[in-house]
Scaffold this motif. Structure first.
Motif, PDB file in Angstrom:
ATOM      1  N   UNK A 121       0.808  -1.144   0.096  1.00 29.34           N
ATOM      2  CA  UNK A 121       0.070   0.083  -0.138  1.00 29.34           C
ATOM      3  C   UNK A 121       0.886   1.298   0.099  1.00 29.34           C
ATOM      4  N   UNK A 122       2.120   1.205  -0.383  1.00 22.94           N
ATOM      5  CA  UNK A 122       2.946   2.117  -0.172  1.00 22.94           C
ATOM      6  C   UNK A 122       3.611   2.633   1.106  1.00 22.94           C
ATOM      7  N   UNK A 123       3.637   1.911   2.159  1.00 26.43           N
ATOM      8  CA  UNK A 123       4.186   2.111   3.378  1.00 26.43           C
ATOM      9  C   UNK A 123       5.737   1.819   3.205  1.00 26.43           C
ATOM     10  N   UNK A 124       6.505   2.671   3.686  1.00 27.10           N
ATOM     11  CA  UNK A 124       7.918   2.637   3.815  1.00 27.10           C
ATOM     12  C   UNK A 124       8.507   2.249   5.231  1.00 27.10           C
ATOM     13  N   UNK A 125       9.138   1.103   5.386  1.00 32.10           N
ATOM     14  CA  UNK A 125       9.767   0.826   6.558  1.00 32.10           C
ATOM     15  C   UNK A 125      11.208   1.264   6.687  1.00 32.10           C
TER      16      UNK A 125
END
Length: 310
Positions: free
Chosen positions: A52-56
């Motif tokens: 979903x586009x989250x960057x960890x």
């Protein structure tokens, strides 16, 4: 095949809160949303958010100045918070309140001049965050054998805290050794090991004696999930820690009639259901829910998101 499905299992209140917070941030704030470390220690959950586009990230230098950064359920040290302010980041604190409780205890005992024994696992995100609250006052204790090596200036002013996701049995063995060596040791009035961790461990302890094999849904870096598998093995029952049905080896079930299925506090129910479907399809399994306790705990969203959600 007969399947005993443990209850309670899966998501705890802290994980629910952190995941809901990240979902709301994705919906309501300009992206990308950055998360410091994994939101929870579960591959399925992390992969879903990444899609979903989250960057960890593991370093704040990877977060562009002015971006939105969410702190994971495991908590962070004051140093990380200061770095975030220095980079002008919009932070959302999704730390589990039970982890925050341990942080506050560490601050309290350190301010009172105590040496603090933190019972936990080196390198775990939660331990790193807690030790960061008072690094000069905290000594990490990982095993009963470590207690003999402890050297403090004032043995009358010592306290202990624990990581929230430990094995209750393991923690108690270390605590007993600490109490023997330091009779004046103090501790918080309420256990640090979280209610969900204790409840899931209790279910395995009670049910493992009735099965031939245990399947624990959870990722390899999930401390509380690892403890569930260890508890089963300690009771002489083979256990496999798996992320989902794709990890199952049908050869495990030769001569197996009864299987215990449970899930760590960061494992979603969807992966549990997929495993049950696999067992029904391949082994004509019947599923019996065994409920030992009812959980009705919930935590509010981080204050930074409460206006957005109202």
């Amino acid at each position: 095949m007969r399947v005993l499905l443990a209850s309670p299992r899966g998501f705890c209140a802290g994980v629910n809160m952190a995941i809901e917070a990240l979902e709301l941030a994705i919906e309501s704030l300009p992206g990308p949303i950055y998360v410091y470390h994994e939101i929870v220690h579960n591959k399925y959950v992390v992969d879903r958010f990444r899609s979903q586009g989250v960057v960890f990230v593991d370093s704040l230098t990877d977060v562009p100045e002015g971006s939105t950064l969410l702190f994971s359920a495991h908590g962070v040290s004051p140093e990380v918070r200061q770095l975030a302010r220095g980079r002008n980041l919009r932070t959302i604190d999704a730390t589990c309140p039970l982890v925050t409780k341990v942080h506050l205890e560490a601050i309290k005992y350190a301010n009172l001049g105590y040496t603090i024994f933190l019972i936990g696992h080196e390198g775990h995100d939660e331990v790193i965050g807690t030790m960061g609250e008072a690094p000069e006052a905290i000594i990490l204790v990982e095993s009963p054998d470590d207690v003999a090596q402890l050297d403090v200036a004032d043995e009358s002013k010592v306290a202990y805290l624990t990581q929230t996701t430990l094995s209750v049995d393991d923690a108690n063995r270390i605590i007993s050794r600490i109490r023997e060596r330091f009779p004046q040791v103090v501790s918080p009035p309420k256990d640090d090991i979280c209610y969900a961790t204790q409840n899931r461990q209790e279910a395995v302890s009670v049910l493992a004696s009735s099965v031939d094999l245990t399947l624990v849904l959870g990722s390899q870096n999930s401390s509380n999930s690892q403890r569930l598998a260890e508890l089963s093995r300690e009771r002489g029952v083979t256990a496999h820690l798996i992320d989902g049905a794709q990890d199952i080896d049908p050869a495990w079930f030769e001569h197996v009639e009864t299987v215990l299925v449970t899930a760590g506090a960061s494992a979603p129910e969807v992966v549990v259901e997929a495993v049950l479907d696999f067992l029904r399809e391949h082994f004509h399994a019947t599923v019996e829910v065994h409920s030992l306790r009812t959980e009705d705990v919930s935590f509010p969203l981080p204050r930074e998101l409460r206006v957005v959600s109202s």
